[in-house]
Design a protein around this motif. Structure first.
Motif, PDB file in Angstrom:
ATOM      1  N   ALA A  45      16.201 -10.531  50.478  1.00  0.00           N
ATOM      2  CA  ALA A  45      16.421 -11.933  50.124  1.00  0.00           C
ATOM      3  C   ALA A  45      16.021 -12.841  51.272  1.00  0.00           C
ATOM      4  N   PHE A 260      14.458 -15.144  40.901  1.00  0.00           N
ATOM      5  CA  PHE A 260      15.530 -14.168  40.658  1.00  0.00           C
ATOM      6  C   PHE A 260      14.871 -12.812  40.477  1.00  0.00           C
ATOM      7  N   ASN A 272      20.708 -16.919  41.217  1.00  0.00           N
ATOM      8  CA  ASN A 272      21.515 -17.824  42.030  1.00  0.00           C
ATOM      9  C   ASN A 272      22.441 -18.640  41.142  1.00  0.00           C
ATOM     10  N   LEU A 277      24.584 -15.696  44.871  1.00  0.00           N
ATOM     11  CA  LEU A 277      23.990 -14.632  44.069  1.00  0.00           C
ATOM     12  C   LEU A 277      24.999 -14.081  43.062  1.00  0.00           C
ATOM     13  N   PRO A 299      15.980 -13.294  45.645  1.00  0.00           N
ATOM     14  CA  PRO A 299      16.274 -11.879  45.869  1.00  0.00           C
ATOM     15  C   PRO A 299      15.225 -10.963  45.262  1.00  0.00           C
TER      16      PRO A 299
END
Length: 302
Positions: A45, A260, A272, A277, A299
């Motif tokens: 991330a 994502f 998110n 997260l 991520p």
């Protein structure tokens, strides 16, 4: 109130990923605590507050800084190179946004061996699962408009090419996500900031009929499904052939503008949420927040 030790024991007893409730009663006093049980997995991330690319367990453990990075505005989007311990990402290195490879020793190097004439900024990296190509968006004087448009590069950093299907288009073609077999790529077309989800057949050079409002498409690792963000920040999925999206998470505003990732088995999406997260089960829509990850964005889960 349950102690940290008792909470850890309760978490260990959880038999599946999900959100659990523990009720404790002592001396006539009752208290309730909720916790998340998450898979044993490590994600990649971007820590936007510290300017770092990190690896971290889904339970918040083993946080490790991989490298420092500066985002020039389009995003860092760190991704693992399939089958390797290498990370590929985008970062600003004056005067351009560029693409870098980060080896297992933590040493970054430019990904594209020789920047072709007419190319300046490069971003939005997305490797194909078989390790053959990396799709990316780049400023290219050969595009109809001097904005980001879709390219691909061999995994060894050679043979960078502008895809013919987007050469003459009047809009930006950005945020690519290739299908698992690499034959198609989902992407955003952008005109005046308005994003639409399209799918390009790389073999034929034709766009599929799918054309819906949405941003940040992410192809499921298991096949036909594509997840994306609607304009209000809702997270939805749609079949590559269309026609009707299915909403997974109602928009909150926090999702808008955030990349994502899917779980490797295609069952979960990590996105998110309002508190940072968050996991959501694609079929059951079960939401599992991950505390302590509020600064992490974009991520990647392998």
């Amino acid at each position: 109130t349950p102690s940290p030790t008792s909470l850890l024991r309760a978490s260990a007893l959880a038999t599946a990923t999900g959100r659990y409730t523990v009720v404790a009663t002592a001396a006539g006093v009752t208290d309730t605590i909720r916790f998340s049980a998450v898979p044993e997995a490590t994600i990649l991330a971007h820590d936007r507050s510290r300017g770092e690319i990190v690896t971290i367990g889904l339970d918040g453990s083993n946080r490790r800084v991989q490298t420092r990075v500066t985002d020039g505005g389009i995003g860092v989007r760190p991704r693992w190179v399939p089958g390797r311990s290498t990370v590929i990402y985008s970062g600003y290195a004056e005067p351009f946004q560029s693409v870098f490879l980060l080896d297992s020793a933590g040493t970054p190097r430019p990904f594209v061996n020789s920047r072709p004439p007419g190319i300046s900024h490069m971003a939005d990296v997305a490797p194909v699962a078989d390790g053959s190509w990396v799709y990316l968006a780049a400023y290219d004087s050969n595009c109809a408009t001097l904005e980001y448009c879709l390219h691909r590069v061999r995994m060894d950093g050679t043979a960078m090419e502008l895809l013919p299907a987007v050469r003459g288009r009047p809009e930006q073609t950005v945020r690519p996500s290739p299908s698992p077999d690499g034959r198609r790529v989902a992407l955003n077309t952008l005109i005046a900031g308005i994003a639409r989800l399209r799918v390009l057949d790389v073999v034929t050079g034709a766009f599929l009929p799918l054309d819906v409002p949405g941003a940040f498409p992410q192809w499921a690792p298991t096949g036909e499904m594509i997840a994306f963000l609607e304009g209000d920040g809702s997270l939805s999925v749609v079949n590559a052939g269309g026609p009707t999206p299915r909403r997974i998470v109602d928009g909150t505003g926090y999702l808008a503008g955030r990349a994502f990732t899917w779980s490797p088995d295609g069952a979960w999406i990590l996105y998110n949420g309002e508190q940072g997260l968050t996991l959501v089960h694609v079929l059951e829509r079960t939401v599992v927040p991950l505390p302590g990850m509020g600064n992490l964005v974009e991520p990647s889960w392998r």
